[in-house]
Design an enzyme around this catalytic site. Structure first.
Site, PDB file in Angstrom:
ATOM      1  N   TYR A   1      -6.814  -0.766   5.583  1.00 15.33           N
ATOM      2  CA  TYR A   1      -6.028  -2.006   5.471  1.00 15.33           C
ATOM      3  C   TYR A   1      -4.634  -1.649   5.948  1.00 15.33           C
ATOM      4  O   TYR A   1      -3.669  -1.783   5.238  1.00 15.33           O
ATOM      5  CB  TYR A   1      -6.057  -2.408   3.987  1.00 15.33           C
ATOM      6  CG  TYR A   1      -5.529  -3.757   3.597  1.00 15.33           C
ATOM      7  CD1 TYR A   1      -6.027  -4.932   4.158  1.00 15.33           C
ATOM      8  CD2 TYR A   1      -4.541  -3.879   2.610  1.00 15.33           C
ATOM      9  CE1 TYR A   1      -5.560  -6.167   3.748  1.00 15.33           C
ATOM     10  CE2 TYR A   1      -4.075  -5.118   2.197  1.00 15.33           C
ATOM     11  CZ  TYR A   1      -4.591  -6.258   2.777  1.00 15.33           C
ATOM     12  OH  TYR A   1      -4.124  -7.493   2.350  1.00 15.33           O
TER      13      TYR A   1
ATOM     14  N   TYR B   1     -13.706 -11.225  -5.346  1.00 15.65           N
ATOM     15  CA  TYR B   1     -13.066  -9.922  -5.110  1.00 15.65           C
ATOM     16  C   TYR B   1     -12.370  -9.316  -6.330  1.00 15.65           C
ATOM     17  O   TYR B   1     -12.090  -8.124  -6.358  1.00 15.65           O
ATOM     18  CB  TYR B   1     -12.123  -9.981  -3.902  1.00 15.65           C
ATOM     19  CG  TYR B   1     -10.704 -10.376  -4.184  1.00 15.65           C
ATOM     20  CD1 TYR B   1      -9.689  -9.412  -4.194  1.00 15.65           C
ATOM     21  CD2 TYR B   1     -10.369 -11.697  -4.418  1.00 15.65           C
ATOM     22  CE1 TYR B   1      -8.383  -9.785  -4.440  1.00 15.65           C
ATOM     23  CE2 TYR B   1      -9.067 -12.067  -4.661  1.00 15.65           C
ATOM     24  CZ  TYR B   1      -8.074 -11.112  -4.682  1.00 15.65           C
ATOM     25  OH  TYR B   1      -6.776 -11.468  -4.920  1.00 15.65           O
TER      26      TYR B   1
ATOM     27  N   THR C   1      -7.784  -5.058   9.702  1.00 19.12           N
ATOM     28  CA  THR C   1      -7.383  -6.085  10.674  1.00 19.12           C
ATOM     29  C   THR C   1      -6.060  -5.704  11.330  1.00 19.12           C
ATOM     30  O   THR C   1      -5.089  -5.384  10.642  1.00 19.12           O
ATOM     31  CB  THR C   1      -7.226  -7.436   9.957  1.00 19.12           C
ATOM     32  OG1 THR C   1      -8.416  -7.691   9.234  1.00 19.12           O
ATOM     33  CG2 THR C   1      -6.956  -8.553  10.947  1.00 19.12           C
TER      34      THR C   1
ATOM     35  N   GLU D   1     -12.519 -10.123  11.888  1.00 11.93           N
ATOM     36  CA  GLU D   1     -11.343  -9.271  11.753  1.00 11.93           C
ATOM     37  C   GLU D   1     -11.300  -8.333  12.945  1.00 11.93           C
ATOM     38  O   GLU D   1     -12.261  -7.596  13.199  1.00 11.93           O
ATOM     39  CB  GLU D   1     -11.380  -8.480  10.429  1.00 11.93           C
ATOM     40  CG  GLU D   1     -11.183  -9.393   9.217  1.00 11.93           C
ATOM     41  CD  GLU D   1     -11.021  -8.642   7.899  1.00 11.93           C
ATOM     42  OE1 GLU D   1     -11.483  -7.483   7.803  1.00 11.93           O
ATOM     43  OE2 GLU D   1     -10.440  -9.222   6.961  1.00 11.93           O
TER      44      GLU D   1
ATOM     45  N   HIS E   1      -0.677  -7.674   8.807  1.00  8.96           N
ATOM     46  CA  HIS E   1      -1.851  -8.294   8.182  1.00  8.96           C
ATOM     47  C   HIS E   1      -1.738  -8.266   6.659  1.00  8.96           C
ATOM     48  O   HIS E   1      -1.954  -9.293   5.998  1.00  8.96           O
ATOM     49  CB  HIS E   1      -3.121  -7.566   8.625  1.00  8.96           C
ATOM     50  CG  HIS E   1      -4.358  -8.032   7.923  1.00  8.96           C
ATOM     51  ND1 HIS E   1      -4.904  -9.287   8.137  1.00  8.96           N
ATOM     52  CD2 HIS E   1      -5.148  -7.433   6.996  1.00  8.96           C
ATOM     53  CE1 HIS E   1      -5.981  -9.429   7.364  1.00  8.96           C
ATOM     54  NE2 HIS E   1      -6.155  -8.326   6.667  1.00  8.96           N
TER      55      HIS E   1
HETATM   56 MN    MN Z   1     -11.584  -5.420   7.512  1.00  3.92          MN
END
Ligand code: MN
Length: 423
Positions: free
Chosen positions: A136, A252, A357, A207, A141
């Site tokens: 990440y 999540y 991403t 993504e 992003h």
């Molecule tokens: Mn991803």
């Protein structure tokens, strides 16, 4: 400079100036045709050099390898031979394809056996992937997502600039470009509803990512330093980490991504080696606060690779909807691999580590529909006049990438996925 990267090299095969696969690239893939079972090939212009046939001609006899290693369904056995062998094979293939070498080019029969048109071959998933991690690592992003879902004033969580945050993904559903995926079904709960419903995702997203593949393993308890990391990395592919935003929003907490991600991800079929990408190394952003010593990574470990996403509705032209660059990451691949192995978790051959991403600072460089349409509030208009908040059934998402220096383009080809209605 590595010998095979010399911009003055030319091949006896004619290659268009804008080809992703000049003689300085030589990416590895697994292909088959009507008459050839799966095997290792190298992309050169519009062709594939069949390394199985080249090996049968004893053309790798000066390299310490069994040429049957190219007669495989996956690249894993070749990758397991280690970086000195990867490099020796790339140098040898470069020599064989040079315009002043006649070992293949002087034998028209052998040319017919060695070269296959890419248009006549089927590309297969190149690597048997035991483990998949998604990082990440793009600050833009993480900031956009944090602003949208939490608090614009504190968009980045406190840990973000201290470690390359990531999660363990699902390896079994990683597919090669050209494979269609079904729209996922799952639990969906709109904000003002009392209870969730089960059904097809209405917020399907892509993504834009790049992933590295490891070609060297570690044992439990062993860690890799950033300085050693590049010896473990075989090469890079384009990666589309398909995501269902509505499933994700509900599921999540508190443990992170799960079924919103695991229904499918797609990779480009050609693995571009780190060696071929060496000319595109650039310095990353200044890291403040200074990372802890186990993540310290001075020097140039980012890569200047142009990235593009196109969206193509069935029967229509593709529209370019995003232009980004791999260099926009905050954490580099050496830091990612060092962090992944820092707790003593063993690294395996064929593992895939995706960047997260890759969004740039400008609005048209955002690497997901979530950001491009700002959670669906600002739809984008395609060249056929239709609008999108997220991805429709029968839309195809195409990602492309290449670096360019001294007139030489080192490209990845593309990763393309069509979305089918939920099964
Ligand atoms: Mn991803």
């Amino acid at each position: 400079m590595l010998k095979a990267n010399d911009p003055s090299l030319h091949s006896w095969i004619e290659i268009a100036a804008d080809s992703d696969f000049p003689i300085q690239n030589l990416p590895y893939g697994i292909f088959r045709t009507d008459t050839r079972d799966p095997r290792v090939g190298v992309a050169i212009g519009e062709y594939i050099l069949d390394l199985c046939v080249v090996g049968q001609q004893n053309m790798f006899e000066l390299i310490d390898l069994d040429p049957n290693v190219f007669h495989r369904r996956y690249l894993n056995d070749f990758m397991a031979l280690g970086k000195p062998i990867w490099r020796a094979v790339r140098n040898r293939v470069s020599d064989l394809l040079r315009n002043d070498n006649e070992e293949i080019s002087g034998d028209s029969n052998l040319i017919r056996q060695c070269l296959v048109k890419q248009s006549e071959a089927e590309m297969l998933l190149p690597v048997k992937i035991p483990n998949y991690t998604d990082f990440y690592s793009s600050e833009a992003h993480a900031t956009n997502v944090g602003a949208m879902f939490r608090d614009p004033a504190n968009a980045l969580l406190p840990n973000w600039k201290h470690m390359p945050v990531g999660y363990h993904g699902r390896a079994s559903s990683i597919v090669v470009s050209g494979t269609s995926l079904y729209r996922p079904k799952g639990q969906l709960k709109v904000a003002d509803a009392d209870a969730p419903v089960f059904g097809p995702s209405k917020m399907l997203d892509f993504e834009l990512e790049v992933a590295f593949i490891t070609g060297k393993e570690t044992q439990l308890g062993q860690s890799i330093s950033p300085a050693e990391a590049e010896d473990y990395i075989f090469g890079l592919v384009l990666f589309n980490d398909w995501s269902a935003r509505d499933i994700q929003t509900w599921e999540y907490v508190p443990l992170g991504p799960f079924l919103a991600k695991s229904f499918g991800s797609a990779i480009s079929p050609w693995v571009v080696t780190l060696d071929a990408l060496a000319p595109f190394k650039v310095k990353g952003p200044e890291q403040d606060p200074k990372p802890l010593p186990y993540l310290d990574s001075p020097g140039h470990h980012h890569y200047d690779i142009n990235l593009e996403v196109l969206l193509q509705p069935k029967g229509s032209m593709a529209t370019s909807i995003c232009r980004s660059n791999y260099k926009h990451l905050y954490w580099n691949i050496s830091q990612q691999l060092a962090h992944q192995s820092s707790n003593g978790c063993n690294i395996q051959i064929g593992d895939l580590y995706a960047s997260g991403t890759i969004s740039g600072p400008e609005k048209d460089s955002y690497g997901s529909m979530l950001e491009l349409t700002w959670r669906g509030t600002q739809p984008i208009t395609l060249s056929d006049g239709t609008q999108r908040q997220f991805i429709n059934d029968f839309d195809t998402v195409i990602m492309r990438g290449y670096g360019e220096r001294h007139g030489i383009r080192i490209g990845f080809g593309q990763v393309s996925t069509e979305i089918l209605p939920a099964g």
